[in-house]
Scaffold this motif. Structure first.
Motif, PDB file in Angstrom:
ATOM      1  N   LYS A 113       0.787  -1.305  -0.168  1.00 46.87           N
ATOM      2  CA  LYS A 113      -0.019  -0.007  -0.046  1.00 46.87           C
ATOM      3  C   LYS A 113       0.868   1.310  -0.165  1.00 46.87           C
ATOM      4  CE  LYS A 113      -3.558   2.254   2.976  1.00 46.87           C
ATOM      5  NZ  LYS A 113      -4.508   2.120   4.271  1.00 46.87           N
ATOM      6  N   ARG A 114       1.958   1.278   0.703  1.00 47.88           N
ATOM      7  CA  ARG A 114       2.735   2.484   0.981  1.00 47.88           C
ATOM      8  C   ARG A 114       3.593   2.766  -0.605  1.00 47.88           C
ATOM      9  NH1 ARG A 114       3.379   7.145   3.588  1.00 47.88           N
ATOM     10  NH2 ARG A 114       5.408   7.514   4.154  1.00 47.88           N
ATOM     11  N   VAL A 115       4.000   1.725  -1.084  1.00 49.75           N
ATOM     12  CA  VAL A 115       4.642   1.705  -2.598  1.00 49.75           C
ATOM     13  C   VAL A 115       3.626   2.088  -3.518  1.00 49.75           C
ATOM     14  CG1 VAL A 115       5.923   0.548  -4.307  1.00 49.75           C
ATOM     15  CG2 VAL A 115       6.361   0.216  -1.833  1.00 49.75           C
ATOM     16  N   VAL A 116       2.442   1.660  -3.432  1.00 49.19           N
ATOM     17  CA  VAL A 116       1.599   2.151  -4.604  1.00 49.19           C
ATOM     18  C   VAL A 116       1.097   3.484  -4.188  1.00 49.19           C
ATOM     19  CG1 VAL A 116      -0.972   1.755  -5.051  1.00 49.19           C
ATOM     20  CG2 VAL A 116       0.590  -0.068  -4.646  1.00 49.19           C
ATOM     21  N   SER A 117       1.046   4.149  -3.039  1.00 50.83           N
ATOM     22  CA  SER A 117       0.682   5.759  -3.015  1.00 50.83           C
ATOM     23  C   SER A 117       1.875   6.343  -3.307  1.00 50.83           C
ATOM     24  CB  SER A 117       0.304   5.862  -1.296  1.00 50.83           C
ATOM     25  OG  SER A 117       1.719   5.748  -0.502  1.00 50.83           O
ATOM     26  N   VAL A 118       3.073   6.154  -3.185  1.00 50.49           N
ATOM     27  CA  VAL A 118       4.229   6.663  -3.594  1.00 50.49           C
ATOM     28  C   VAL A 118       4.171   6.819  -5.359  1.00 50.49           C
ATOM     29  CG1 VAL A 118       6.865   6.700  -4.200  1.00 50.49           C
ATOM     30  CG2 VAL A 118       5.794   6.501  -1.705  1.00 50.49           C
ATOM     31  N   MET A 119       4.067   5.638  -5.945  1.00 49.62           N
ATOM     32  CA  MET A 119       3.658   5.443  -7.377  1.00 49.62           C
ATOM     33  C   MET A 119       2.479   6.497  -7.917  1.00 49.62           C
ATOM     34  SD  MET A 119       4.675   1.440  -8.005  1.00 49.62           S
ATOM     35  CE  MET A 119       3.686   1.518  -9.626  1.00 49.62           C
ATOM     36  N   SER A 120       1.570   6.243  -7.165  1.00 48.49           N
ATOM     37  CA  SER A 120       0.204   6.966  -7.520  1.00 48.49           C
ATOM     38  C   SER A 120       0.572   8.494  -7.375  1.00 48.49           C
ATOM     39  CB  SER A 120      -0.855   6.869  -6.458  1.00 48.49           C
ATOM     40  OG  SER A 120      -1.972   7.772  -6.705  1.00 48.49           O
ATOM     41  N   ASP A 121       1.324   9.003  -6.543  1.00 43.77           N
ATOM     42  CA  ASP A 121       1.594  10.580  -6.306  1.00 43.77           C
ATOM     43  C   ASP A 121       2.578  10.882  -7.480  1.00 43.77           C
ATOM     44  OD1 ASP A 121       0.204  10.917  -4.131  1.00 43.77           O
ATOM     45  OD2 ASP A 121       1.893  10.627  -2.766  1.00 43.77           O
ATOM     46  N   ALA A 122       3.430   9.909  -8.199  1.00 44.57           N
ATOM     47  CA  ALA A 122       4.247  10.260  -9.285  1.00 44.57           C
ATOM     48  C   ALA A 122       3.682  10.171 -10.322  1.00 44.57           C
ATOM     49  CB  ALA A 122       5.510   9.181  -8.961  1.00 44.57           C
ATOM     50  N   ALA A 123       2.539   9.338 -10.513  1.00 42.49           N
ATOM     51  CA  ALA A 123       1.781   9.595 -11.869  1.00 42.49           C
ATOM     52  C   ALA A 123       0.929  10.748 -11.737  1.00 42.49           C
ATOM     53  CB  ALA A 123       0.948   8.156 -11.963  1.00 42.49           C
ATOM     54  N   LYS A 124       0.375  11.399 -10.728  1.00 45.06           N
ATOM     55  CA  LYS A 124      -0.182  12.382 -10.658  1.00 45.06           C
ATOM     56  C   LYS A 124       0.460  13.646 -11.122  1.00 45.06           C
ATOM     57  CE  LYS A 124      -3.864  10.839  -7.245  1.00 45.06           C
ATOM     58  NZ  LYS A 124      -4.086  10.809  -5.865  1.00 45.06           N
ATOM     59  N   ALA A 125       1.852  13.600 -10.446  1.00 44.61           N
ATOM     60  CA  ALA A 125       2.837  14.673 -10.567  1.00 44.61           C
ATOM     61  C   ALA A 125       3.002  14.796 -12.297  1.00 44.61           C
ATOM     62  CB  ALA A 125       3.773  14.360  -9.992  1.00 44.61           C
ATOM     63  N   GLY A 126       3.162  13.540 -12.862  1.00 43.63           N
ATOM     64  CA  GLY A 126       3.289  13.657 -14.238  1.00 43.63           C
ATOM     65  C   GLY A 126       4.534  12.977 -14.707  1.00 43.63           C
ATOM     66  N   LEU A 127       5.165  12.255 -13.868  1.00 40.39           N
ATOM     67  CA  LEU A 127       6.433  11.404 -13.925  1.00 40.39           C
ATOM     68  C   LEU A 127       6.033  10.144 -14.587  1.00 40.39           C
ATOM     69  CD1 LEU A 127       8.263  11.869 -10.476  1.00 40.39           C
ATOM     70  CD2 LEU A 127       9.025  12.807 -12.911  1.00 40.39           C
ATOM     71  N   SER A 128       6.545  10.213 -15.702  1.00 36.65           N
ATOM     72  CA  SER A 128       6.199   8.859 -16.636  1.00 36.65           C
ATOM     73  C   SER A 128       7.207   7.550 -16.385  1.00 36.65           C
ATOM     74  CB  SER A 128       5.917   9.152 -17.971  1.00 36.65           C
ATOM     75  OG  SER A 128       6.864   9.811 -18.491  1.00 36.65           O
ATOM     76  N   ARG A 129       8.368   7.768 -16.187  1.00 37.17           N
ATOM     77  CA  ARG A 129       9.348   6.861 -16.334  1.00 37.17           C
ATOM     78  C   ARG A 129       9.801   6.372 -14.644  1.00 37.17           C
ATOM     79  NH1 ARG A 129      14.239   8.225 -20.034  1.00 37.17           N
ATOM     80  NH2 ARG A 129      14.291   5.940 -19.698  1.00 37.17           N
ATOM     81  N   ILE A 130       9.048   5.166 -14.233  1.00 34.53           N
ATOM     82  CA  ILE A 130       9.279   4.765 -12.931  1.00 34.53           C
ATOM     83  C   ILE A 130       9.698   3.596 -12.920  1.00 34.53           C
ATOM     84  CG2 ILE A 130       8.089   4.210 -10.767  1.00 34.53           C
ATOM     85  CD1 ILE A 130       5.723   6.195 -11.569  1.00 34.53           C
ATOM     86  N   GLY A 131      10.825   3.181 -12.175  1.00 32.94           N
ATOM     87  CA  GLY A 131      11.519   1.722 -12.152  1.00 32.94           C
ATOM     88  C   GLY A 131      11.385   1.415 -10.763  1.00 32.94           C
TER      89      GLY A 131
END
Length: 140
Positions: A113-131
């Protein structure tokens, strides 16, 4: 076709004909079941799962290294950071050209859940390259 009526016109003989109505009913029920379940079987998700061992990635200074420890604390390039601050930094990083990669290194014991919340924030901010950063050791 006699079904054993009250008249004694014919001698009592067993019925030599097969009653097809129950067989047709069963076949129609099976046909309906197959019609309903067949489309459900064709919607399988095809995924190419990654191999467990990985090669080291070239580390660039412009990449963002986001770490999450077992307690759920988030670190931005090694420094502790709060949720509202990392969201603002992600929005700033999304505006850069070229856009930096976000490398997430999460502890194995951390809740998904914690990792998904960070990924969700990154996607909302507009970061498209996540690894995801993993330990490159061989799997037994």
């Amino acid at each position: 076709m006699a079904f054993g009526g009250l008249s004694d016109n014919r001698a009592s003989q067993p019925v030599a004909e097969i009653n097809m109505i129950p067989l047709i009913d069963v076949m129609l029920v099976l046909l309906v079941i197959f019609i309903v379940t067949a489309p459900l079987l064709t919607h399988a998700v095809k995924i190419d799962l990654p191999k467990a061992s990985s090669q080291s990635n070239i580390l660039k200074k412009e990449n963002i290294h986001l770490s999450i420890d077992a307690a759920g604390n988030v670190f931005w390039n090694g420094e502790p950071i709060e949720a509202n601050v990392w969201s603002a930094r992600m929005r700033e990083a999304a505006k850069l050209d070229p856009q930096p990669e976000l490398h997430i290194r999460a502890d194995g014991e951390i809740a998904y859940k914690r990792v998904v919340s960070v990924m969700s924030d990154a996607a909302k901010a507009g970061l498209s390259r996540i690894g995801f950063v993993t330990d490159p050791r061989e799997v037994r």
